[in-house]
Scaffold this active site. Structure first.
Site, PDB file in Angstrom:
ATOM      1  N   SER A 187     -34.320  13.955  14.501  1.00 17.78           N
ATOM      2  CA  SER A 187     -35.599  14.332  13.892  1.00 17.78           C
ATOM      3  C   SER A 187     -36.750  13.556  14.513  1.00 17.78           C
ATOM      4  O   SER A 187     -37.910  13.955  14.408  1.00 17.78           O
ATOM      5  CB  SER A 187     -35.567  14.096  12.381  1.00 17.78           C
ATOM      6  OG  SER A 187     -35.545  12.712  12.085  1.00 17.78           O
ATOM      7  N   CYS A 220     -35.657   7.434   5.525  1.00 23.82           N
ATOM      8  CA  CYS A 220     -34.259   7.195   5.898  1.00 23.82           C
ATOM      9  C   CYS A 220     -33.701   8.303   6.806  1.00 23.82           C
ATOM     10  O   CYS A 220     -33.972   9.481   6.555  1.00 23.82           O
ATOM     11  CB  CYS A 220     -33.426   7.082   4.623  1.00 23.82           C
ATOM     12  SG  CYS A 220     -31.653   7.166   4.866  1.00 23.82           S
ATOM     13  N   PRO A 221     -32.986   7.965   7.891  1.00 26.62           N
ATOM     14  CA  PRO A 221     -32.638   6.619   8.369  1.00 26.62           C
ATOM     15  C   PRO A 221     -33.689   5.995   9.284  1.00 26.62           C
ATOM     16  O   PRO A 221     -33.514   4.891   9.775  1.00 26.62           O
ATOM     17  CB  PRO A 221     -31.339   6.865   9.133  1.00 26.62           C
ATOM     18  CG  PRO A 221     -31.527   8.242   9.719  1.00 26.62           C
ATOM     19  CD  PRO A 221     -32.292   9.023   8.671  1.00 26.62           C
ATOM     20  N   GLY A 222     -34.772   6.741   9.569  1.00 22.90           N
ATOM     21  CA  GLY A 222     -35.857   6.149  10.346  1.00 22.90           C
ATOM     22  C   GLY A 222     -36.248   6.900  11.599  1.00 22.90           C
ATOM     23  O   GLY A 222     -36.878   6.335  12.496  1.00 22.90           O
ATOM     24  N   GLY A 223     -35.912   8.182  11.679  1.00 26.19           N
ATOM     25  CA  GLY A 223     -36.251   8.958  12.877  1.00 26.19           C
ATOM     26  C   GLY A 223     -37.741   9.013  13.151  1.00 26.19           C
ATOM     27  O   GLY A 223     -38.189   8.849  14.288  1.00 26.19           O
ATOM     28  N   ASP A 239     -38.037   5.104   1.017  1.00 28.85           N
ATOM     29  CA  ASP A 239     -36.839   5.925   0.803  1.00 28.85           C
ATOM     30  C   ASP A 239     -35.812   5.106   0.035  1.00 28.85           C
ATOM     31  O   ASP A 239     -35.662   3.906   0.292  1.00 28.85           O
ATOM     32  CB  ASP A 239     -36.233   6.363   2.146  1.00 28.85           C
ATOM     33  CG  ASP A 239     -35.363   7.607   2.008  1.00 28.85           C
ATOM     34  OD1 ASP A 239     -34.418   7.576   1.196  1.00 28.85           O
ATOM     35  OD2 ASP A 239     -35.626   8.602   2.708  1.00 28.85           O
ATOM     36  N   ASP A 259     -38.875   6.317  -4.700  1.00 29.64           N
ATOM     37  CA  ASP A 259     -39.044   7.762  -4.555  1.00 29.64           C
ATOM     38  C   ASP A 259     -40.365   8.025  -3.842  1.00 29.64           C
ATOM     39  O   ASP A 259     -41.421   7.555  -4.279  1.00 29.64           O
ATOM     40  CB  ASP A 259     -39.037   8.405  -5.944  1.00 29.64           C
ATOM     41  CG  ASP A 259     -39.160   9.926  -5.895  1.00 29.64           C
ATOM     42  OD1 ASP A 259     -39.493  10.469  -4.822  1.00 29.64           O
ATOM     43  OD2 ASP A 259     -38.937  10.557  -6.936  1.00 29.64           O
ATOM     44  N   ASP A 276     -41.254  13.786   6.182  1.00 30.22           N
ATOM     45  CA  ASP A 276     -40.274  14.812   6.542  1.00 30.22           C
ATOM     46  C   ASP A 276     -39.172  14.801   5.489  1.00 30.22           C
ATOM     47  O   ASP A 276     -38.109  14.224   5.691  1.00 30.22           O
ATOM     48  CB  ASP A 276     -39.702  14.548   7.939  1.00 30.22           C
ATOM     49  CG  ASP A 276     -38.734  15.633   8.393  1.00 30.22           C
ATOM     50  OD1 ASP A 276     -38.832  16.759   7.876  1.00 30.22           O
ATOM     51  OD2 ASP A 276     -37.884  15.350   9.263  1.00 30.22           O
ATOM     52  N   LYS A 305     -40.560  22.860   4.686  1.00 29.83           N
ATOM     53  CA  LYS A 305     -39.337  23.644   4.874  1.00 29.83           C
ATOM     54  C   LYS A 305     -39.626  25.103   4.527  1.00 29.83           C
ATOM     55  O   LYS A 305     -40.279  25.395   3.517  1.00 29.83           O
ATOM     56  CB  LYS A 305     -38.210  23.099   4.001  1.00 29.83           C
ATOM     57  CG  LYS A 305     -37.959  21.604   4.164  1.00 29.83           C
ATOM     58  CD  LYS A 305     -37.638  21.208   5.598  1.00 29.83           C
ATOM     59  CE  LYS A 305     -37.536  19.699   5.755  1.00 29.83           C
ATOM     60  NZ  LYS A 305     -37.320  19.278   7.141  1.00 29.83           N
TER      61      LYS A 305
END
Length: 361
Positions: A187, A220-223, A239, A259, A276, A305
Site C-alpha cells: 500500500s 498499521c503496519p505503516g505502508g 492505529d 481508533d 487509508d 473504498k
C-alpha cells in the site's frame, strides 16, 4: 479527429464511460461511448468532426477520476498489413504537424501487453517515417503535442495526439514506481503515486519537505507512514494494531494506539493528514470533513473504498457532499482532486488542499 481514446484500469470501463459522457456533455461536445468490459480503454465518439480536439484541449485530464491518459484519435485502423503497417499509420496522422514525441502503447491488459515487445521494436522505424512526413520533429520537444499509437490487438490500432500540457507524462498513463525492500506493505506505493499525481514536481520541495508534522489515520503496519518518514517528516501514527519495528526505530514516528475516528491531534501544527482505512467511503469522508472544519491540517490524501455497483455515481456524490459541507461550515477556500490511481484497486484516492493560495505557518 472525432474520437477521444481514454486509458483506464480493466474492469472500470463503465465508470470511465459514465464520466466522459457527463464531462463531454458539460462542454457541449455531443457523442456516444464505445466500451467493453476488461478492455482497459474507452472510446468517446463525437458527433462532429474535430470535436475531440476540443476535449483534449479544454477537458483537464487531472479532473477525470477514472482516465489515466487520453488522446484525440482516428477511427480504428484494422487489418494493418504485416509487410507495411507504417504507411497507413503515417497517412492517418497526416494532419498532425511537428509533434515532439511518439508513444506506441497498448491498453493495460495481459492480452494487449503481449504486443509490448513488438511495440518497442516498431517505435524506431515508425519514428523515422513520422519525421520524414513532418508529423514529428527531428528532436524530441516536451512542449509540443505527443503522437499516440495504441495497438489494441495484432494489426489493429488507434492513432492520434494529445497536448503535452494536458497529458500524462507516463507511458500508458502508468507511473513506474519501485517497491522499496523495507516498506511494510505494498500500500506504500499508493501514497508514493498520490504525491506524484497531486503535487507538481516544482512544488514538492515546498509542500512535501523534511521536518513537517503529519498524521496517518489507520496506519498499521505503516505502508503510508513509510512514505512520510522517507521524506523526513514526523508522523503521528494512529492505529490499534502494531507498527513496523524498523519505522519505530527511526525516531520519527509516535504510535497512538487509538481508533482513528476518535483521535484528536494534541498540537494543531499538522501539515499532512493521510488516511487509508477499510471503511465505508461516506464515513471516511465525514472524518476528513471534521478535520478540515477544525483546521487540523493543510493538505490531506485519503482513500475511499468503492462499492460494487454505481461506483462513479457514489464517488461524485460523496465529493459533492464534502464540498457542500465544507462551505456550509465556513471552509470556502480549498481544492479537491480525485483519481483512480494505478496502484488503487477498488478505491479512489482524494487530495484535499485547504487555503491553497495561503502560505503555511
Amino acid at each position: 479527429m472525432k474520437n477521444l481514446f481514454l486509458f483506464c484500469r480493466a474492469g472500470f470501463e463503465k465508470e470511465c464511460a459514465a464520466e466522459i459522457q457527463q464531462r463531454a456533455g458539460e462542454l457541449n461536445v455531443g457523442g456516444f461511448v464505445k466500451a467493453n468490459n476488461n478492455d482497459a480503454y474507452v472510446v468517446y465518439q463525437c458527433f462532429e468532426d474535430d470535436a475531440a480536439d476540443t476535449l483534449v484541449k479544454q477537458l483537464p485530464l487531472d479532473s477525470l477520476i477514472f482516465a489515466r491518459q487520453m488522446f484525440a484519435a482516428s477511427d480504428l485502423l484494422v487489418d494493418l498489413p504485416e509487410n507495411d503497417r507504417i504507411s497507413p499509420i503515417v497517412a492517418a496522422l497526416s494532419d498532425v504537424s511537428k509533434a515532439g514525441e511518439v508513444r506506441v502503447e497498448t491498453p493495460d491488459t495481459n492480452e494487449a501487453k503481449e504486443l509490448s515487445a513488438f511495440c518497442r521494436k516498431f517505435t524506431v522505424p515508425l519514428r523515422q517515417h513520422l519525421k520524414k512526413s513532418g508529423s514529428l520533429l527531428a528532436q524530441e520537444n516536451p512542449k509540443r503535442p505527443i503522437i499516440h499509437v495504441c495497438f489494441i490487438g495484432p494489426g489493429r490500432a488507434y492513432v492520434g495526439y494529445s497536448y503535452s500540457n494536458n497529458s500524462s507524462p507516463h507511458f500508458m498513463g502508468i507511473p513506474r514506481l519501485k517497491m522499496a525492500a523495507d516498506a511494510p506493505s505494498r500500500s506504500s506505493l499508493k501514497l508514493d503515486e498520490a504525491f506524484g499525481q497531486f503535487v507538481p514536481k516544482e512544488e514538492q520541495e515546498e509542500r512535501i519537505r523534511s521536518g513537517m508534522n503529519s498524521v496517518d489515520l489507520g496506519a498499521c503496519p505503516g505502508g503510508w507512514t513509510y512514505q512520510l518518514v522517507r521524506r523526513g517528516m514526523f508522523v503521528s501514527a494512529v492505529d490499534n494494531g502494531p507498527m513496523d519495528e524498523k519505522l519505530m526505530e527511526t525516531g520519527q514516528v509516535k504510535h497512538y494506539r487509538e481508533d482513528g475516528f476518535r483521535f484528536e491531534p494534541q498540537r494543531k501544527n499538522i501539515y499532512w493528514l493521510v488516511c487509508d482505512m477499510v471503511e465505508k467511503p461516506a464515513r471516511v469522508a465525514e472524518l476528513i470533513e471534521a478535520w478540515a472544519i477544525n483546521g487540523w491540517f493543510k493538505e490531506a490524501i485519503f482513500n475511499l473504498k468503492l462499492p460494487m455497483k454505481s461506483r462513479y455515481k457514489e464517488v461524485t456524490a460523496i465529493l459533492e457532499t464534502m464540498q457542500t459541507i465544507l462551505k456550509e461550515n465556513g471552509v470556502s477556500d480549498f481544492k479537491v482532486q480525485c483519481k483512480h490511481l494505478y496502484h488503487d484497486r477498488d478505491e479512489v484516492t482524494v487530495h484535499l488542499w485547504l487555503r491553497p493560495n495561503t502560505a503555511w505557518n
